[in-house]
Design an enzyme around this catalytic site. Structure first.
Site, mmCIF file in Angstrom:
data_model
loop_
_atom_site.group_PDB
_atom_site.id
_atom_site.type_symbol
_atom_site.label_atom_id
_atom_site.label_comp_id
_atom_site.label_asym_id
_atom_site.label_seq_id
_atom_site.Cartn_x
_atom_site.Cartn_y
_atom_site.Cartn_z
ATOM 1 N N GLU A 22 -5.585 -4.558 10.560
ATOM 2 C CA GLU A 22 -4.571 -3.523 10.767
ATOM 3 C C GLU A 22 -4.899 -2.739 12.040
ATOM 4 O O GLU A 22 -5.713 -1.805 12.003
ATOM 5 C CB GLU A 22 -4.553 -2.561 9.575
ATOM 6 C CG GLU A 22 -4.201 -3.226 8.263
ATOM 7 C CD GLU A 22 -3.575 -2.229 7.287
ATOM 8 O OE1 GLU A 22 -2.446 -2.478 6.874
ATOM 9 O OE2 GLU A 22 -4.209 -1.216 6.979
ATOM 10 N N GLY A 46 2.256 2.721 10.678
ATOM 11 C CA GLY A 46 3.218 3.800 10.510
ATOM 12 C C GLY A 46 3.884 4.243 11.808
ATOM 13 O O GLY A 46 4.530 5.279 11.854
ATOM 14 N N GLU A 90 -6.999 4.958 7.347
ATOM 15 C CA GLU A 90 -6.803 6.385 7.016
ATOM 16 C C GLU A 90 -8.027 6.926 6.278
ATOM 17 O O GLU A 90 -8.370 8.104 6.414
ATOM 18 C CB GLU A 90 -5.515 6.543 6.189
ATOM 19 C CG GLU A 90 -4.288 6.404 7.080
ATOM 20 C CD GLU A 90 -3.064 5.817 6.395
ATOM 21 O OE1 GLU A 90 -2.995 5.809 5.154
ATOM 22 O OE2 GLU A 90 -2.172 5.351 7.128
ATOM 23 N N ASN A 103 0.873 -1.172 0.000
ATOM 24 C CA ASN A 103 0.000 0.000 0.000
ATOM 25 C C ASN A 103 0.912 1.225 0.000
ATOM 26 O O ASN A 103 1.460 1.589 1.033
ATOM 27 C CB ASN A 103 -0.891 -0.032 1.254
ATOM 28 C CG ASN A 103 -1.698 1.240 1.410
ATOM 29 O OD1 ASN A 103 -1.810 2.032 0.473
ATOM 30 N ND2 ASN A 103 -2.275 1.434 2.590
ATOM 31 N N HIS A 149 -9.580 1.325 4.413
ATOM 32 C CA HIS A 149 -8.331 1.526 5.151
ATOM 33 C C HIS A 149 -8.576 2.508 6.302
ATOM 34 O O HIS A 149 -9.363 3.447 6.168
ATOM 35 C CB HIS A 149 -7.236 2.052 4.209
ATOM 36 C CG HIS A 149 -5.900 2.072 4.861
ATOM 37 N ND1 HIS A 149 -5.506 3.109 5.683
ATOM 38 C CD2 HIS A 149 -4.885 1.176 4.851
ATOM 39 C CE1 HIS A 149 -4.289 2.824 6.149
ATOM 40 N NE2 HIS A 149 -3.890 1.674 5.658
ATOM 41 N N SER A 198 3.179 -1.688 10.400
ATOM 42 C CA SER A 198 4.629 -1.736 10.647
ATOM 43 C C SER A 198 5.247 -3.096 10.328
ATOM 44 O O SER A 198 6.150 -3.543 11.044
ATOM 45 C CB SER A 198 4.952 -1.286 12.076
ATOM 46 O OG SER A 198 4.571 0.076 12.255
ATOM 47 N N LYS A 219 0.131 4.238 -0.390
ATOM 48 C CA LYS A 219 -0.503 5.462 0.126
ATOM 49 C C LYS A 219 -0.252 6.613 -0.845
ATOM 50 O O LYS A 219 -0.271 6.407 -2.050
ATOM 51 C CB LYS A 219 -0.009 5.760 1.546
ATOM 52 C CG LYS A 219 -0.111 4.523 2.442
ATOM 53 C CD LYS A 219 0.011 4.812 3.898
ATOM 54 C CE LYS A 219 -0.142 3.505 4.679
ATOM 55 N NZ LYS A 219 -0.164 3.691 6.109
HETATM 56 P P1 PGA Z 1 2.654 0.640 7.633
HETATM 57 O O1 PGA Z 1 1.208 0.804 6.951
HETATM 58 O O2 PGA Z 1 3.229 -0.657 7.110
HETATM 59 O O3 PGA Z 1 3.439 1.848 7.178
HETATM 60 O O4 PGA Z 1 2.442 0.608 9.099
HETATM 61 C C1 PGA Z 1 0.361 -0.285 6.753
HETATM 62 C C2 PGA Z 1 -0.932 0.184 6.150
HETATM 63 O O5 PGA Z 1 -1.398 1.265 6.503
HETATM 64 O O6 PGA Z 1 -1.532 -0.516 5.308
#
Ligand code: PGA
Length: 251
Positions: free
Chosen positions: A169, A175, A99, A11, A97, A215, A13
């Site tokens: 998640e 993140g 976000e 992903n 997601h 992460s 983003k």
């Molecule tokens: P990250 O994001 O690996 O940077 O923690 C995962 C995601 O949001 O799908």
């Protein structure tokens, strides 16, 4: 032994321009060329889809969108539909997601509408669920996962549900560098799978792939993937670099 083929999805983003996406693909392809154990999906920003599709043509790598709306076309400024993603060469789409839920008002209801639209158009949906830190700390993780999973899957006919992928998640792990321990993730996956069995049926639940995200790094990928409940990963930050993402794919 599980028959679920692991799926490792990137992903990206809101990172990378089309030329940066092409550079990634050029560097990444040779690193995973003969790798067939896992399904690999790259989910770039919409404007990069054409470059990634062109760069991966003829390979075993799939391309997905990061979001879509449930309508097919219309006066919805700034939105993208399932037929548009398909026409650009996408086979997958990330839905709900955290976000999107946090910053763009997505709810379990809109995620559900998007899921119906993705299934209708034969896009493989990757439906994201996961608890906030405050929810985990107040003992609400199970309640949140049950609600997001049951509302997300509402009204889906079992015979259309075969392709659905769920990504667990935990929002506090995205993140932040904090990963759920493999055992914590496995426990959440069991809760989700039980709800899938109740919402759809046991056979579909047993076959459904549930990914972990939050992460994931080359250093922790194999410990996470060694849990039999974990069927792959949705990777943000560590998927932006071809070396690092290939190490996760090859865990
Ligand atoms: P990250 O994001 O690996 O940077 O923690 C995962 C995601 O949001 O799908």
């Amino acid at each position: 032994m599980s028959t679920r083929k692991p799926l490792i999805a990137a992903n990206w983003k809101m990172y990378k321009t089309p030329s940066q996406s092409s550079e990634f693909v050029t560097a990444f392809l040779p690193l995973v060329q003969h790798h067939t154990r896992d399904e690999i999906v790259l989910c770039p920003p919409f404007v990069d889809i054409a470059a990634v599709v062109a760069g991966t043509r003829g390979s075993h790598i799939h391309v997905g969108g990061q979001n879509m709306i449930w309508q097919e076309e219309g006066a919805f400024t700034g939105e993208i539909s399932a037929p548009m993603l398909l026409a650009c060469g996408c086979s997958h789409v990330i839905l709900g997601h955290s976000e999107r839920r946090q910053f763009f008002g997505e709810t379990d209801e809109t995620v559900n509408k998007k899921l119906h639209a993705a299934l209708k158009h034969k896009l493989t949906p990757i439906v994201c669920v996961g608890e906030l830190l405050a929810e985990r700390e107040s003992g609400k993780t199970e309640e949140v996962l049950l609600r997001q999973t049951s509302k997300g899957l509402a009204g889906v006919a079992p015979d259309l549900a075969q392709s659905i992928v769920i990504a667990y998640e935990p929002v506090w792990a995205i993140g932040t560098g904090k990963t759920a321990t493999p055992e914590m993730a496995a426990e959440a996956h069991r809760i989700i799978r039980e709800q899938v069995a109740r919402s759809l049926n046991r056979d579909i639940a047993d076959k459904m792939r549930i990914l972990y995200g939050g992460s994931v790094k080359p250093e922790n990928a194999s410990a996470l993937m060694s849990q039999k409940e974990i069927d792959g990963a949705l990777v943000g930050g560590a998927s932006l670099d071809p070396q690092s993402f290939s190490k996760i794919v090859l865990y």
